[in-house]
Design an enzyme around this catalytic site. Structure first.
Site, PDB file in Angstrom:
ATOM      1  N   ASN A 179     -29.041 -33.034  32.979  1.00 22.31           N
ATOM      2  CA  ASN A 179     -28.623 -32.158  34.068  1.00 22.31           C
ATOM      3  C   ASN A 179     -27.169 -32.426  34.445  1.00 22.31           C
ATOM      4  O   ASN A 179     -26.674 -33.539  34.308  1.00 22.31           O
ATOM      5  CB  ASN A 179     -29.537 -32.339  35.277  1.00 22.31           C
ATOM      6  CG  ASN A 179     -30.949 -31.892  34.958  1.00 22.31           C
ATOM      7  OD1 ASN A 179     -31.148 -31.165  33.989  1.00 22.31           O
ATOM      8  ND2 ASN A 179     -31.913 -32.320  35.744  1.00 22.31           N
ATOM      9  N   ASP A 189     -26.037 -31.393  37.543  1.00 24.05           N
ATOM     10  CA  ASP A 189     -25.998 -31.013  38.954  1.00 24.05           C
ATOM     11  C   ASP A 189     -25.686 -32.149  39.928  1.00 24.05           C
ATOM     12  O   ASP A 189     -25.498 -31.916  41.117  1.00 24.05           O
ATOM     13  CB  ASP A 189     -27.315 -30.329  39.357  1.00 24.05           C
ATOM     14  CG  ASP A 189     -28.563 -31.178  39.034  1.00 24.05           C
ATOM     15  OD1 ASP A 189     -28.469 -32.418  39.091  1.00 24.05           O
ATOM     16  OD2 ASP A 189     -29.615 -30.589  38.738  1.00 24.05           O
ATOM     17  N   HIS A 249     -24.768 -34.510  29.355  1.00 25.04           N
ATOM     18  CA  HIS A 249     -24.111 -33.202  29.203  1.00 25.04           C
ATOM     19  C   HIS A 249     -22.995 -32.974  30.218  1.00 25.04           C
ATOM     20  O   HIS A 249     -22.642 -31.841  30.515  1.00 25.04           O
ATOM     21  CB  HIS A 249     -25.158 -32.081  29.311  1.00 25.04           C
ATOM     22  CG  HIS A 249     -26.112 -32.051  28.149  1.00 25.04           C
ATOM     23  ND1 HIS A 249     -27.334 -31.423  28.185  1.00 25.04           N
ATOM     24  CD2 HIS A 249     -26.019 -32.598  26.907  1.00 25.04           C
ATOM     25  CE1 HIS A 249     -27.952 -31.571  27.008  1.00 25.04           C
ATOM     26  NE2 HIS A 249     -27.180 -32.292  26.231  1.00 25.04           N
ATOM     27  N   SER A 278     -37.544 -29.265  27.930  1.00 25.27           N
ATOM     28  CA  SER A 278     -38.260 -28.481  26.914  1.00 25.27           C
ATOM     29  C   SER A 278     -38.152 -29.151  25.556  1.00 25.27           C
ATOM     30  O   SER A 278     -38.781 -28.705  24.602  1.00 25.27           O
ATOM     31  CB  SER A 278     -37.682 -27.067  26.838  1.00 25.27           C
ATOM     32  OG  SER A 278     -36.319 -27.142  26.474  1.00 25.27           O
TER      33      SER A 278
HETATM   34  P1  NAD Z   1     -35.059 -26.261  29.716  1.00 22.84           P
HETATM   35  O1  NAD Z   1     -34.655 -25.179  30.675  1.00 22.84           O
HETATM   36  O2  NAD Z   1     -34.963 -25.982  28.262  1.00 22.84           O
HETATM   37  O3  NAD Z   1     -36.588 -26.672  29.992  1.00 22.84           O
HETATM   38  C1  NAD Z   1     -37.024 -27.004  31.284  1.00 22.84           C
HETATM   39  C2  NAD Z   1     -38.383 -27.658  31.149  1.00 22.84           C
HETATM   40  O4  NAD Z   1     -38.785 -28.068  32.440  1.00 22.84           O
HETATM   41  C3  NAD Z   1     -39.489 -26.727  30.609  1.00 22.84           C
HETATM   42  O5  NAD Z   1     -40.196 -27.389  29.571  1.00 22.84           O
HETATM   43  C4  NAD Z   1     -40.395 -26.494  31.823  1.00 22.84           C
HETATM   44  O6  NAD Z   1     -41.764 -26.386  31.452  1.00 22.84           O
HETATM   45  C5  NAD Z   1     -40.156 -27.766  32.621  1.00 22.84           C
HETATM   46  N1  NAD Z   1     -40.363 -27.653  34.059  1.00 22.84           N
HETATM   47  C6  NAD Z   1     -40.194 -26.560  34.862  1.00 22.84           C
HETATM   48  N2  NAD Z   1     -40.445 -26.892  36.149  1.00 22.84           N
HETATM   49  C7  NAD Z   1     -40.769 -28.219  36.140  1.00 22.84           C
HETATM   50  C8  NAD Z   1     -41.111 -29.147  37.149  1.00 22.84           C
HETATM   51  N3  NAD Z   1     -41.165 -28.786  38.442  1.00 22.84           N
HETATM   52  N4  NAD Z   1     -41.379 -30.432  36.800  1.00 22.84           N
HETATM   53  C9  NAD Z   1     -41.317 -30.829  35.512  1.00 22.84           C
HETATM   54  N5  NAD Z   1     -40.995 -29.989  34.492  1.00 22.84           N
HETATM   55  C10 NAD Z   1     -40.723 -28.697  34.814  1.00 22.84           C
HETATM   56  O7  NAD Z   1     -34.252 -27.564  30.143  1.00 22.84           O
HETATM   57  P2  NAD Z   1     -33.643 -28.744  29.278  1.00 22.84           P
HETATM   58  O8  NAD Z   1     -34.658 -29.255  28.317  1.00 22.84           O
HETATM   59  O9  NAD Z   1     -33.033 -29.665  30.276  1.00 22.84           O
HETATM   60  O10 NAD Z   1     -32.476 -28.066  28.400  1.00 22.84           O
HETATM   61  C11 NAD Z   1     -31.633 -27.043  28.886  1.00 22.84           C
HETATM   62  C12 NAD Z   1     -30.148 -27.375  28.976  1.00 22.84           C
HETATM   63  O11 NAD Z   1     -29.655 -26.677  30.124  1.00 22.84           O
HETATM   64  C13 NAD Z   1     -29.805 -28.817  29.224  1.00 22.84           C
HETATM   65  O12 NAD Z   1     -28.628 -29.091  28.540  1.00 22.84           O
HETATM   66  C14 NAD Z   1     -29.516 -28.894  30.727  1.00 22.84           C
HETATM   67  O13 NAD Z   1     -28.452 -29.778  30.990  1.00 22.84           O
HETATM   68  C15 NAD Z   1     -29.023 -27.510  31.060  1.00 22.84           C
HETATM   69  N6  NAD Z   1     -29.402 -27.104  32.437  1.00 22.84           N
HETATM   70  C16 NAD Z   1     -29.156 -27.951  33.477  1.00 22.84           C
HETATM   71  C17 NAD Z   1     -29.522 -27.600  34.766  1.00 22.84           C
HETATM   72  C18 NAD Z   1     -29.233 -28.570  35.894  1.00 22.84           C
HETATM   73  O14 NAD Z   1     -28.266 -29.332  35.812  1.00 22.84           O
HETATM   74  N7  NAD Z   1     -30.057 -28.584  36.938  1.00 22.84           N
HETATM   75  C19 NAD Z   1     -30.166 -26.376  35.001  1.00 22.84           C
HETATM   76  C20 NAD Z   1     -30.378 -25.510  33.914  1.00 22.84           C
HETATM   77  C21 NAD Z   1     -30.006 -25.893  32.619  1.00 22.84           C
END
Ligand code: NAD
Length: 250
Positions: A106, A108, A123, A193
């Protein structure tokens, strides 16, 4: 007394004895703070765009103003968010085990806000700007009012200080993450994911190195089968109970 997660007594014993713990968090760990995962972000204002295509160097070369507008929107969203109980539990875990490495995908900053320190930001960070010229690559604080802000050092374009799809992970972050993964007793994957590499590869590497691997996710992922223990739950619910199982250090 068994809690709502129904962890086996064998797993509870492993957690009590763990000395080196590694945690990998993904977008799902911040979902309950109101920050959408990329899949969830495909609605409303941004329904026309695929976030996976906006977070690339090619998108920035093609239309830097569009990419900056999207990142400003994401910054605004994150600034309004608070860490959730899962972030808070992970901050407390640092006081319960001799060695904790927290690796986050993340960008954030919510782990820091919850009190975690020395995080491996795999990242990058949404609130850092970096010069787009690799020869300069100076970082600056995230105040940028221009449509496409300029580097105060060399005048080239500034870009968000995150790792985009197709880009390499910073060497120091990759090395720390790999080393901690190979040497831990317990590896916890939360809210990912497991589809973004090389972060996803850490889960299999931990299992191969003999760690007890736990996955927290309400949904199945490509690497669920690699994890010895699957907790089908949301992170803000599961993490406080799981962290409670680790022995408090003396
Ligand atoms: P992803 O979006 O591919 O997958 C998110 C996963 O979280 C899914 O498998 C989903 O089932 C699960 N999920 C949803 N709600 C949940 C909860 N309450 N508790 C536990 N699990 C839950 O995310 P990823 O695998 O991190 O990969 C996506 C890329 O996007 C990464 O590089 C990430 O850094 C970036 N990203 C970051 C943020 C952030 O900083 N908050 C937000 C969106 C995307």
């Amino acid at each position: 007394m068994p809690g709502a997660l129904a962890l086996s007594s064998a797993l509870r014993a492993q957690l009590r004895q763990a000395r080196r713990v590694c945690v990998l968090t993904g977008a799902g760990a911040s979902a309950e703070s109101g920050i959408p995962t990329f899949r969830e972000a495909q609605s409303g204002l941004w329904a026309r765009y695929d976030p996976l295509e906006l977070a690339t160097p090619e998108a920035f070369d093609r239309d830097p103003a569009l990419v900056w507008t999207w990142y400003r929107w994401r910054r605004t969203l994150v600034q309004a968010a608070q860490p959730n109980a899962g972030h808070v539990a992970l901050a407390a875990l640092a006081n319960r085990v001799p060695e904790l490495t927290l690796i986050t995908q993340n960008v954030d900053g919510l782990h820091q806000q919850a009190g975690s320190r020395d995080i491996v930001e795999f990242h990058g960070n949404l609130f850092v700007n970096r010069c787009a010229d690799p020869a300069c690559a100076q970082e600056t604080a995230a105040i940028c009012e221009a449509e496409v802000p300029r580097c105060p050092h060399c005048g080239d374009r500034l870009r968000p200080g995150v790792v985009w799809f197709g880009e390499a992970i910073p060497g120091h972050a990759l090395q720390r993450a790999q080393s901690a993964t190979e040497h831990c007793d317990v590896f916890i994957s939360v809210g990912t994911s497991a589809s973004v590499w090389p972060a996803a590869g850490l889960i299999g590497a931990a299992a191969d190195a003999g760690a007890t691997v736990i996955d927290i996710n309400p949904h199945e992922t490509e690497l669920s089968a690699t994890c010895a223990h699957r907790l089908i739950a949301k992170s803000a619910r599961a993490l406080p109970e799981l962290v409670d199982c680790f022995a408090r250090s003396a």
